[in-house]
Design an enzyme around this catalytic site. Sequence first.
Site, PDB file in Angstrom:
ATOM      1  N   CYS A 144     -97.185  27.091   3.730  1.00 27.76           N
ATOM      2  CA  CYS A 144     -98.634  26.930   3.650  1.00 27.76           C
ATOM      3  C   CYS A 144     -99.088  26.643   2.215  1.00 27.76           C
ATOM      4  O   CYS A 144     -98.888  25.544   1.727  1.00 27.76           O
ATOM      5  CB  CYS A 144     -99.339  28.134   4.251  1.00 27.76           C
ATOM      6  N   HIS A 202     -96.958  29.633   9.451  1.00 27.89           N
ATOM      7  CA  HIS A 202     -96.365  30.772   8.749  1.00 27.89           C
ATOM      8  C   HIS A 202     -95.211  31.410   9.518  1.00 27.89           C
ATOM      9  O   HIS A 202     -95.437  32.326  10.320  1.00 27.89           O
ATOM     10  CB  HIS A 202     -97.440  31.845   8.546  1.00 27.89           C
ATOM     11  N   GLU A 216     -93.132  33.551   8.415  1.00 30.31           N
ATOM     12  CA  GLU A 216     -92.987  34.960   8.010  1.00 30.31           C
ATOM     13  C   GLU A 216     -93.977  35.857   8.750  1.00 30.31           C
ATOM     14  O   GLU A 216     -93.900  37.080   8.647  1.00 30.31           O
ATOM     15  CB  GLU A 216     -93.157  35.091   6.488  1.00 30.31           C
TER      16      GLU A 216
END
Length: 274
Positions: A104, A232, A234
């Site tokens: 991002c 994302h 994560e």
Amino acid sequence: MNALKIDGAADVRALVLTGYGLNCEAETCAALQTVGARVTARHVADAIADVDALAGFQLVVFIGGFSFGDHIASGRVFANRLRFKMGERLLRHVDDGGLVLGICNGFQTIVKLGLLPGLEPGLSPRVSLVMNDRLGYWDAWVRLAVDRVSPCVFTRALPPVIELPSRHGEGKLVFEEGPLRQVLEDRHLIPVRYADEAGAATERWPDNPDGSPGGIAGLCDPSGRVFGLMPHPEAYLYPENHPHWIAQREAGTLPEHGLGLHLLAGGVRAIAGG
Ligand SMILES: NC(=O)CC[C@H](N)C(=O)O
């Protein structure tokens, strides 16, 4: 599925850069630790003060957030900071076989730095990421079609379609005039694209939250070792992160791990040689 046990992961050293408004270090470090890598979180200022310390890491991660408050454009100030202080060292890291992941704001940064698409030697920014077509900052899960022919080392073991959380205001990829887009397509340097319910790449909102052409949600360099994406990974480490995890459990389709963890594991596995 026990795809996350990675032989040799304990020898993989990852650097997660923090500070200046970035905010995803906890999840990113947790993901890499979960797959067995040795992780160091370091403030950008400290990393810049000792760029040769990069030699101790095989993976450098540019995380998500709001570096320098998104001033001028997301990732722009951070990229300029890096260009003069760490640019050459990052290029050497990649030439020496190292990996770079930009998530991002990290993707925006390495694009604006010119590490991606990386078609020429040196830092050559030939694409950019600009404001979403509509509604500005948008926070929703997206579906991604994965190009499994791509050289990208992070995505090669992923299923053909995955879902990840997405939250950004400046994710629309724009190109310079000329044949560049075709080169990216032909060389499979677009590992992930926003996809519709059928799993096909789409430019239609809201499946494509930013209006990126061809649904482009990420890019890699020709080596496959530099990869950046808007969504994302994560933020999908546990199956229960998924908004429909209860329905998935009832249908028997709840994965053992979040699919984002598999993406990060792909990078660690590539370094560990597994
Ligand atoms: N989640 C993020 O990293 C957001 C990136 C950037 N601040 C944007 O809004 O586009």
